[in-house]
Motif scaffolding. Structure first.
Motif, short mmCIF file in Angstrom:
data_model
loop_
_atom_site.label_atom_id
_atom_site.label_comp_id
_atom_site.label_asym_id
_atom_site.label_seq_id
_atom_site.Cartn_x
_atom_site.Cartn_y
_atom_site.Cartn_z
N ALA A 42 0.83 -1.19 0.00
CA ALA A 42 0.00 0.00 0.00
C ALA A 42 0.87 1.25 0.00
N ILE A 43 0.62 2.14 -0.96
CA ILE A 43 1.36 3.39 -1.07
C ILE A 43 0.40 4.56 -0.88
N LEU A 44 0.74 5.44 0.03
CA LEU A 44 0.02 6.70 0.21
C LEU A 44 0.94 7.79 -0.32
N ALA A 45 0.50 8.50 -1.36
CA ALA A 45 1.42 9.35 -2.10
C ALA A 45 0.86 10.73 -2.40
N ALA A 46 1.78 11.63 -2.74
CA ALA A 46 1.41 12.96 -3.22
C ALA A 46 0.56 12.85 -4.47
N GLY A 47 -0.40 13.75 -4.61
CA GLY A 47 -1.29 13.70 -5.76
C GLY A 47 -0.57 13.77 -7.09
N SER A 48 0.54 14.51 -7.15
CA SER A 48 1.27 14.64 -8.41
C SER A 48 1.98 13.36 -8.82
N LEU A 49 2.09 12.40 -7.89
CA LEU A 49 2.71 11.10 -8.21
C LEU A 49 1.70 10.07 -8.65
N GLN A 50 0.42 10.36 -8.54
CA GLN A 50 -0.61 9.35 -8.73
C GLN A 50 -0.56 8.68 -10.11
N ASN A 51 -0.53 9.49 -11.17
CA ASN A 51 -0.48 8.92 -12.51
C ASN A 51 0.79 8.11 -12.74
N ALA A 52 1.92 8.64 -12.28
CA ALA A 52 3.19 7.96 -12.49
C ALA A 52 3.23 6.61 -11.80
N ILE A 53 2.72 6.54 -10.59
CA ILE A 53 2.71 5.27 -9.86
C ILE A 53 1.73 4.29 -10.51
N ALA A 54 0.55 4.78 -10.85
CA ALA A 54 -0.47 3.90 -11.41
C ALA A 54 -0.11 3.39 -12.79
N ASN A 55 0.50 4.23 -13.62
CA ASN A 55 0.73 3.88 -15.02
C ASN A 55 2.19 3.58 -15.36
N GLY A 56 3.11 3.95 -14.46
CA GLY A 56 4.52 3.69 -14.71
C GLY A 56 5.11 2.66 -13.77
N LEU A 57 4.94 2.87 -12.46
CA LEU A 57 5.51 1.95 -11.48
C LEU A 57 4.73 0.64 -11.41
N ALA A 73 0.56 17.53 2.28
CA ALA A 73 0.29 17.94 3.66
C ALA A 73 -0.87 17.13 4.23
N THR A 74 -1.84 16.80 3.39
CA THR A 74 -2.94 15.94 3.81
C THR A 74 -2.45 14.53 4.08
N VAL A 75 -1.58 14.02 3.22
CA VAL A 75 -0.98 12.70 3.43
C VAL A 75 -0.29 12.64 4.79
N ALA A 76 0.52 13.65 5.08
CA ALA A 76 1.24 13.67 6.36
C ALA A 76 0.29 13.73 7.53
N ASP A 80 -0.17 11.03 10.53
CA ASP A 80 0.10 11.53 11.87
C ASP A 80 -1.10 11.34 12.80
N GLU A 81 -2.31 11.45 12.27
CA GLU A 81 -3.52 11.29 13.07
C GLU A 81 -4.02 9.86 13.13
N GLY A 82 -3.30 8.93 12.50
CA GLY A 82 -3.67 7.52 12.56
C GLY A 82 -4.80 7.13 11.62
N GLN A 83 -5.12 7.97 10.63
CA GLN A 83 -6.19 7.63 9.69
C GLN A 83 -5.73 6.63 8.64
N ARG A 84 -4.44 6.62 8.34
CA ARG A 84 -3.88 5.70 7.35
C ARG A 84 -2.58 5.12 7.90
N ASP A 85 -2.27 3.90 7.46
CA ASP A 85 -1.05 3.23 7.90
C ASP A 85 -0.45 2.47 6.72
N PRO A 86 0.05 3.18 5.70
CA PRO A 86 0.55 2.54 4.48
C PRO A 86 1.90 1.86 4.68
N ASP A 87 2.24 1.00 3.75
CA ASP A 87 3.58 0.39 3.75
C ASP A 87 4.63 1.42 3.33
N ILE A 88 4.30 2.22 2.32
CA ILE A 88 5.22 3.23 1.79
C ILE A 88 4.49 4.56 1.74
#
Length: 337
Positions: A42-57, A73-76, A80-88
């Protein structure tokens, strides 16, 4: 300065559907303490990385990847608030690894530049194209261009737009107070849907990252290095003279755009995906900027991670290309760890 024509990068087109969020990061993909292979990373990522991860990685690795993307900033804050716990977790500003995330280590793996993306099929877009690199701000100031940007409280692109305009006000002889003259609150859109506003006709142009325009095959005005936040030589004496304070009270200082990533849950699968994520040629294909020192590690980097990325860089160098070894990353890492 001389006028330069707006830059157009013609690469492959990415569909909106392919860039859709694959799921909620952190729901699956947890690994055992023994480092056993997990089913999904599971990857929680910056919005600008979304296409690259989905279609490249994602197509380049054998490990299933689950992607969720938001402003960094939302990802962080979600982690920090425990709403998500991704692998990366991957963010568009390594300053967010100083606080609130504060992981024991991270790797800086790519860069970007701020550009003015525009729709040439609208009247406002035509005015920007005519203004070019030297006069792009004039149609923005006179209100003849509908502009989109992101929220500086939610993601780095938002506050980098502010930095760019502040630097531009100093850089151009006849420009002043561009932030005050150009920006309005109703210009704000989520990072993951900013450029798609061109299709709806909501905006003529966007203060965006270079990769966002490249991925969607939109024309863009390439800004001088002194204001586009891409060149490390301007870091200390120029970029750093700008700053923005987040709602948390954290002050973000201007600097070269720097994307960072870390592994929160260590496993063979997570290491293999992280290696491909931080060394892959897909980043350049999607319009990101690479430097020879990437990935650059900070903190107590696990030896297995350092070995994997060092081996990939060595393979790439041996093959004579920047990132030619991406397709064999998974099998290489299995041997190394």
């Amino acid at each position: 300065m001389t006028d330069r024509c707006p830059t157009t990068r013609r690469r492959f087109l990415l569909t909106a559907g392919a860039a859709a969020i694959a799921g909620s990061a952190g729901c699956t993909g947890k690994s055992g303490q023994d480092g056993s292979q997990s089913t999904t990373v599971a990857i929680l990522a910056a919005g600008s990385l979304q296409n690259a991860i989905a279609n490249g990685l994602k197509p380049a690795v054998d490990v299933p990847i689950e992607i969720e993307a938001h402003g960094s900033a939302t990802v962080a804050r979600m982690i920090d608030e425990g709403q998500r716990d991704p692998d990366i977790v991957s963010v568009a500003d390594v300053a967010l690894f100083e606080e609130p995330l504060s992981p024991p280590w991270h790797s800086m793996f790519t860069s970007n530049s701020v550009v003015i993306a525009y729709n040439p099929d609208t009247a406002g877009g035509e005015r920007l194209a005519e203004a070019g690199t030297r006069r792009w701000y004039e149609p923005m100031v006179d209100g003849s261009v509908k502009i989109g940007r992101t929220d500086p409280d939610q993601d780095p692109l938002g506050y980098r737009a502010l930095f760019m305009l502040e630097l531009a006000s100093r850089y151009y002889d006849d420009a002043s107070n561009l932030r005050e003259q150009i920006l309005e609150r109703d210009q704000i859109y989520p990072e993951t849907s900013l450029i798609s506003q061109f299709e709806t006709g909501s905006i003529d142009a966007a203060i965006s990252y270079r990769n966002m325009a490249v991925e969607r095959d939109y024309e863009y005005i390439e800004l001088p290095d002194q204001i586009n936040l891409s060149d490390p030589q301007y870091a200390e004496d120029w970029y750093s003279t700008t700053s923005y304070t987040l709602p948390s009270g954290q002050e973000i200082q201007g600097g070269p755009i720097s994307y960072g990533s870390t592994i929160r849950h260590m496993s063979d699968a997570a290491v293999s995906v992280f290696d491909a994520h931080t060394t892959g040629s897909y980043l350049e294909d999607h319009g990101f900027l690479l430097r020879e020192q990437f990935p650059a590690h900070t903190g107590d980097v696990p030896q297995r991670v350092r070995q994997a990325t060092d081996q990939s860089k060595e393979n790439q160098s041996r093959l004579g290309g920047p990132h030619e070894a991406l397709s064999s990353t998974v099998s290489d890492v299995t041997v190394l760890i």
